[in-house]
Scaffold this motif. Structure first.
Motif, PDB file in Angstrom:
ATOM      1  N   VAL A 153      -8.499 -16.974  -9.994  1.00  0.00           N
ATOM      2  CA  VAL A 153      -7.545 -16.389  -9.056  1.00  0.00           C
ATOM      3  C   VAL A 153      -8.228 -15.705  -7.786  1.00  0.00           C
ATOM      4  N   VAL A 154      -7.855 -15.944  -6.615  1.00  0.00           N
ATOM      5  CA  VAL A 154      -8.210 -15.061  -5.440  1.00  0.00           C
ATOM      6  C   VAL A 154      -6.554 -14.811  -4.911  1.00  0.00           C
ATOM      7  N   ALA A 155      -6.272 -13.613  -4.607  1.00  0.00           N
ATOM      8  CA  ALA A 155      -5.125 -13.140  -3.959  1.00  0.00           C
ATOM      9  C   ALA A 155      -5.585 -12.200  -2.685  1.00  0.00           C
ATOM     10  N   ASN A 156      -4.960 -12.530  -1.641  1.00  0.00           N
ATOM     11  CA  ASN A 156      -5.226 -11.691  -0.370  1.00  0.00           C
ATOM     12  C   ASN A 156      -3.628 -11.219   0.189  1.00  0.00           C
ATOM     13  N   LEU A 157      -3.620 -10.025   0.693  1.00  0.00           N
ATOM     14  CA  LEU A 157      -2.396  -9.554   1.306  1.00  0.00           C
ATOM     15  C   LEU A 157      -2.647  -8.874   2.359  1.00  0.00           C
ATOM     16  N   TRP A 158      -2.088  -9.003   3.704  1.00  0.00           N
ATOM     17  CA  TRP A 158      -2.702  -8.357   4.825  1.00  0.00           C
ATOM     18  C   TRP A 158      -1.370  -7.876   5.785  1.00  0.00           C
ATOM     19  N   THR A 159      -1.294  -6.833   6.296  1.00  0.00           N
ATOM     20  CA  THR A 159      -0.194  -6.560   7.081  1.00  0.00           C
ATOM     21  C   THR A 159      -1.033  -5.910   8.446  1.00  0.00           C
ATOM     22  N   SER A 160      -0.441  -5.925   9.490  1.00  0.00           N
ATOM     23  CA  SER A 160      -0.623  -5.446  10.857  1.00  0.00           C
ATOM     24  C   SER A 160       0.386  -5.100  11.539  1.00  0.00           C
ATOM     25  N   TYR A 161       0.117  -3.886  12.197  1.00  0.00           N
ATOM     26  CA  TYR A 161       1.276  -3.030  12.819  1.00  0.00           C
ATOM     27  C   TYR A 161       0.962  -2.538  14.371  1.00  0.00           C
TER      28      TYR A 161
END
Length: 181
Positions: free
Chosen positions: A118-126
């Motif tokens: 398993v590989v998981a990514n979570l990104w946010t930009s503001y």
């Protein structure tokens, strides 16, 4: 598709090249008046005549068998506000040796060395302004086997990344990034 690999210096020792077959099917969806996207894909890859260094002579390569992987990739992106975006993805893979001989020992059914399930990514930009944007990301990698017989594991880990970008002109962007924050 077909995948062929060989070390040029060792072609004379291996008359059978590594070959591969792959199959993939997927879909992409746009929703929420174009402010959201979702993708999904499933795949299978099989490689035959995989090679490794000869344990008795490191200048030579020997053929050891076949490996396969099958998995699923999922991704979701949304833009709740014109200045804020979220993206995430998840990959699950079942990768194993189908036929693999380490000397006279069969490693069939063992997981591939260094391949996380398993590989998981979570990104946010503001975007604080049209010229200044903050990016924050998390990445998780599950545990992996460190050896072909699956007796030694490397632990899973999670990292955080930070980025700040400044766009002083329409054609220039300056970015500072901090990896593994």
């Amino acid at each position: 598709g077909i995948l062929s690999t060989a070390a040029f210096s060792d072609v004379m020792n291996n008359t059978d090249l590594t070959t591969g077959k792959s199959f993939e099917i997927g879909s992409k969806l746009s929703f929420w008046q174009g402010k959201g996207t979702a993708t999904a894909a499933v795949y299978q890859i099989t490689r035959k005549n995989i090679s490794m260094k000869d344990p008795d002579d490191s200048s030579k390569t020997i053929l050891v068998g076949q490996q396969s992987s099958r998995g699923i990739d999922l991704a979701l992106g949304i833009e709740p506000h014109a200045s804020w975006a979220l993206q995430g993805n998840l990959t699950y893979v079942d990768a194993q040796y189908d036929e693999y001989f380490n000397g006279t020992t069969s490693l069939a059914g063992k997981e591939l060395t260094g391949t996380p399930a398993v590989v998981a990514n979570l990104w946010t930009s503001y975007a604080f302004t049209p010229a200044i944007k903050l990016n924050v990301g998390l990445r998780h990698v599950a545990r992996r086997y460190a050896d072909a017989v699956n007796t030694i594991t490397w632990p899973g880990y999670t990292t955080a990344d930070l980025g700040l970008s400044w766009k002083p002109t329409p054609t220039l962007t300056v970015t500072a990034q901090l990896r593994n924050a």
